[in-house]
Design an enzyme around this catalytic site. Structure first.
Site, PDB file in Angstrom:
ATOM      1  N   ARG A 218      14.347  10.575   7.842  1.00 15.95           N
ATOM      2  CA  ARG A 218      13.158  11.365   8.198  1.00 15.95           C
ATOM      3  C   ARG A 218      13.584  12.707   8.801  1.00 15.95           C
ATOM      4  O   ARG A 218      13.012  13.744   8.488  1.00 15.95           O
ATOM      5  CB  ARG A 218      12.292  10.600   9.202  1.00 15.95           C
ATOM      6  CG  ARG A 218      11.660   9.359   8.626  1.00 15.95           C
ATOM      7  CD  ARG A 218      10.630   8.769   9.610  1.00 15.95           C
ATOM      8  NE  ARG A 218      10.196   7.468   9.129  1.00 15.95           N
ATOM      9  CZ  ARG A 218      10.618   6.307   9.630  1.00 15.95           C
ATOM     10  NH1 ARG A 218      11.449   6.284  10.656  1.00 15.95           N
ATOM     11  NH2 ARG A 218      10.185   5.174   9.117  1.00 15.95           N
ATOM     12  N   PHE A 234       3.234   7.111   0.241  1.00 17.57           N
ATOM     13  CA  PHE A 234       3.598   5.854   0.918  1.00 17.57           C
ATOM     14  C   PHE A 234       3.973   6.186   2.377  1.00 17.57           C
ATOM     15  O   PHE A 234       5.057   5.877   2.851  1.00 17.57           O
ATOM     16  CB  PHE A 234       4.763   5.149   0.209  1.00 17.57           C
ATOM     17  CG  PHE A 234       4.548   4.956  -1.274  1.00 17.57           C
ATOM     18  CD1 PHE A 234       3.850   3.860  -1.738  1.00 17.57           C
ATOM     19  CD2 PHE A 234       5.032   5.883  -2.187  1.00 17.57           C
ATOM     20  CE1 PHE A 234       3.645   3.672  -3.108  1.00 17.57           C
ATOM     21  CE2 PHE A 234       4.831   5.706  -3.547  1.00 17.57           C
ATOM     22  CZ  PHE A 234       4.138   4.600  -4.018  1.00 17.57           C
ATOM     23  N   ASP A 256      -1.530   6.543   1.707  1.00 20.44           N
ATOM     24  CA  ASP A 256      -1.100   5.147   1.889  1.00 20.44           C
ATOM     25  C   ASP A 256      -2.286   4.243   1.589  1.00 20.44           C
ATOM     26  O   ASP A 256      -3.436   4.638   1.767  1.00 20.44           O
ATOM     27  CB  ASP A 256      -0.581   4.891   3.307  1.00 20.44           C
ATOM     28  CG  ASP A 256       0.331   3.675   3.356  1.00 20.44           C
ATOM     29  OD1 ASP A 256       1.570   3.843   3.355  1.00 20.44           O
ATOM     30  OD2 ASP A 256      -0.185   2.525   3.366  1.00 20.44           O
ATOM     31  N   SER A 257      -1.983   3.034   1.140  1.00 21.61           N
ATOM     32  CA  SER A 257      -3.059   2.091   0.834  1.00 21.61           C
ATOM     33  C   SER A 257      -3.568   1.389   2.091  1.00 21.61           C
ATOM     34  O   SER A 257      -4.564   0.682   2.036  1.00 21.61           O
ATOM     35  CB  SER A 257      -2.575   1.054  -0.184  1.00 21.61           C
ATOM     36  OG  SER A 257      -1.380   0.467   0.266  1.00 21.61           O
ATOM     37  N   CYS A 345      13.867   0.897  -1.880  1.00 25.56           N
ATOM     38  CA  CYS A 345      14.412  -0.107  -0.962  1.00 25.56           C
ATOM     39  C   CYS A 345      14.576  -1.452  -1.675  1.00 25.56           C
ATOM     40  O   CYS A 345      14.735  -2.475  -1.029  1.00 25.56           O
ATOM     41  CB  CYS A 345      13.542  -0.241   0.287  1.00 25.56           C
ATOM     42  SG  CYS A 345      11.872  -0.775  -0.076  1.00 25.56           S
TER      43      CYS A 345
HETATM   44  N1  SAH Z   1       7.463   6.154   4.591  1.00 31.54           N
HETATM   45  C1  SAH Z   1       7.074   5.165   5.580  1.00 31.54           C
HETATM   46  C2  SAH Z   1       7.363   3.743   5.142  1.00 31.54           C
HETATM   47  C3  SAH Z   1       6.730   3.357   3.826  1.00 31.54           C
HETATM   48  S1  SAH Z   1       6.637   1.637   3.566  1.00 31.54           S
HETATM   49  C4  SAH Z   1       7.752   5.474   6.904  1.00 31.54           C
HETATM   50  O1  SAH Z   1       8.486   6.444   6.996  1.00 31.54           O
HETATM   51  O2  SAH Z   1       7.549   4.726   7.853  1.00 31.54           O
HETATM   52  C5  SAH Z   1       5.644   1.555   2.149  1.00 31.54           C
HETATM   53  C6  SAH Z   1       4.164   1.903   2.376  1.00 31.54           C
HETATM   54  O3  SAH Z   1       3.532   1.933   1.107  1.00 31.54           O
HETATM   55  C7  SAH Z   1       3.378   0.923   3.202  1.00 31.54           C
HETATM   56  O4  SAH Z   1       2.776   1.613   4.265  1.00 31.54           O
HETATM   57  C8  SAH Z   1       2.288   0.372   2.264  1.00 31.54           C
HETATM   58  O5  SAH Z   1       1.059   0.227   2.927  1.00 31.54           O
HETATM   59  C9  SAH Z   1       2.201   1.450   1.247  1.00 31.54           C
HETATM   60  N2  SAH Z   1       1.817   1.093  -0.126  1.00 31.54           N
HETATM   61  C10 SAH Z   1       2.203   0.048  -0.873  1.00 31.54           C
HETATM   62  N3  SAH Z   1       1.750   0.161  -2.138  1.00 31.54           N
HETATM   63  C11 SAH Z   1       1.042   1.314  -2.189  1.00 31.54           C
HETATM   64  C12 SAH Z   1       0.341   2.007  -3.211  1.00 31.54           C
HETATM   65  N4  SAH Z   1       0.292   1.541  -4.458  1.00 31.54           N
HETATM   66  N5  SAH Z   1      -0.246   3.181  -2.899  1.00 31.54           N
HETATM   67  C13 SAH Z   1      -0.193   3.670  -1.649  1.00 31.54           C
HETATM   68  N6  SAH Z   1       0.479   3.072  -0.645  1.00 31.54           N
HETATM   69  C14 SAH Z   1       1.086   1.908  -0.918  1.00 31.54           C
END
Ligand code: SAH
Length: 401
Positions: A218, A234, A256-257, A345
């Site tokens: 980050r 995401f 985010d979802s 990941c």
């Molecule tokens: N970038 C974040 C971590 C991401 S984890 C950080 O720095 O902390 C993955 C994320 O994707 C989760 O929050 C989950 O809610 C979201 N997610 C999963 N499938 C998704 C989709 N199809 N569209 C949008 N968000 C999604």
């Protein structure tokens, strides 16, 4: 003590300190080990090789915890192993609010045990029969070594199910963590810089509340965001966005979802006094990027940090299509000279395969893309050389023309 004898030709990984014995590698089982019991591993010639914990339902039937014949897997061993893992993170623990993974399962010689420190609280995961059977000893050891204000247990239903363990969550010792705990992510020793404060929901959030493994990435990606319009795909609780805004991003779009995750993302921007205009969109990244493409929207930096797409070997192909799809969309949304920070990941998708997928996306998008940085998991998630599976997070920063 129960023993297993390995099939001829299957002893080499164990001799090379790989900690997994698959069911198919076992010739005979002597004794009738209970789940979580200590079992000795013998080579096909009967020679002692290793000692570990039994798990009758998992394809990984035994996880090795020592390669020393004289080492019993008792509470003294547990204490020594946890203490060593904690010692290895000493340089990362800069203050009382630091959030840091203290124990990373096999990579720390403690198969199935995750311990995340969030300031004065510990969040633990006991993901194997061996660790679940030792929960009392694990908790007592953590109390003795670290005197936490509280210990909370989170499950990981996907992993526990493979082990035949029920989901098991709750307060195990001391005080419950607050609904929104304030943490400070780790930085690299010597990297310096003021660290943001971030809120996390340790009991209700994803994993143990926060994605600790992205702590360094980050900051690295954020450093490129000065003057940039940034799309944080995401976004979860906005970790990348907070660093981007601090570095001088001019606008943020978070997708985010999860509604609760986005609510925390908004709170995290506010907590750090970041007035950068931020558009928070609850929805599916695949769908929203398509809408953006149709609408002709463009960005300077796009971050893609999706959840694990491949949970088994059989899912790798489908996962690869998913990665290619979102990366293709992102490439089409970038201004010339913009940056794509893209992650996977999925442990089953190698760094090599991931690079090929992004390459395929760039070909289809007819864009030149140059790798300017490569990312991996933060140093509190070390990769054990004898256990390459402990390396699961990979990322590329691409300059896109
Ligand atoms: N970038 C974040 C971590 C991401 S984890 C950080 O720095 O902390 C993955 C994320 O994707 C989760 O929050 C989950 O809610 C979201 N997610 C999963 N499938 C998704 C989709 N199809 N569209 C949008 N968000 C999604």
């Amino acid at each position: 003590m129960a023993q297993i004898v390995l099939k001829s030709g299957r002893e080499r990984p164990i001799q090379q300190r790989h900690p997994w014995v698959f069911s198919g590698a076992i010739e005979t089982i002597r004794g009738n080990p209970a789940d979580g019991a200590v079992v000795d591993v013998l080579g096909p010639d009967g020679a002692w090789l290793a000692r570990g914990f039994w798990s009758s339902q998992s394809q990984i039937r035994l996880r090795v915890a020592t390669w020393e014949a004289t080492q019993p897997l008792d509470e003294h061993w547990l204490r020594q192993a946890i203490a060593r893992a904690v010692r290895g993170r000493a340089s990362l623990m800069s203050d009382d609010e630091t959030a840091c993974r203290l124990v990373f399962s096999e990579a720390d010689g403690l198969p199935g045990l995750i311990v995340d420190r969030y300031g004065p609280y510990l969040v633990i995961q006991l993901l194997t029969q061996g660790m679940a059977a030792r929960d009392g000893a694990v908790i007592a050891t953590l109390v003795a070594l670290l005197q936490p204000r509280g210990i909370y247990e989170r499950g990981d239903p996907e992993i526990r199910e493979k082990e035949g363990l029920p989901v098991h969550e709750g307060q195990r010792r001391g005080e419950a963590p607050p609904e929104h705990l304030t943490l400070r992510p780790i930085t690299l020793p010597g990297m310096g810089g003021e660290r943001p404060a971030l809120l996390a929901d340790l009991r209700g959030g994803q994993k143990t509340g926060f994605y600790l493994d992205q702590a360094i990435n980050r900051a690295r990606v954020g450093a490129y965001c000065q003057g940039a319009e940034v799309l944080d795909g995401f976004a979860y609780t906005g970790g990348f966005s907070v660093y981007a805004a601090r570095a001088g991003a001019t606008a943020l779009t978070l997708i985010d979802s999860s509604g609760p995750a986005l609510a925390l993302a908004r709170a995290n921007l506010d907590l750090n006094g970041l007035a950068t205009p931020a558009e928070l969109i609850e929805g599916d990244v695949f769908r929203i990027l398509r809408q953006f493409r149709a609408a002709g929207r463009r960005f300077d930096v796009i971050i893609l940090d999706p959840p694990k797409f491949a949970h088994s070997q059989a899912q790798v192909e489908r996962a690869a299509r998913g990665y290619k799809d979102i990366n293709l969309l992102a490439l089409q949304l970038l201004r010339p000279g913009g940056l794509l920070a893209t992650f996977s990941c999925s442990g089953l998708v190698s760094a090599d395969l991931f690079q090929k997928i992004v390459f395929g996306a760039a070909l289809d998008a007819r864009r030149d893309a140059q790798i300017v940085e490569r990312f991996t998991q933060a140093p509190d998630h070390p990769v054990l050389l004898s256990f390459p599976e402990s390396e699961y997070l990979k990322g590329l920063l691409c300059r896109v023309w």
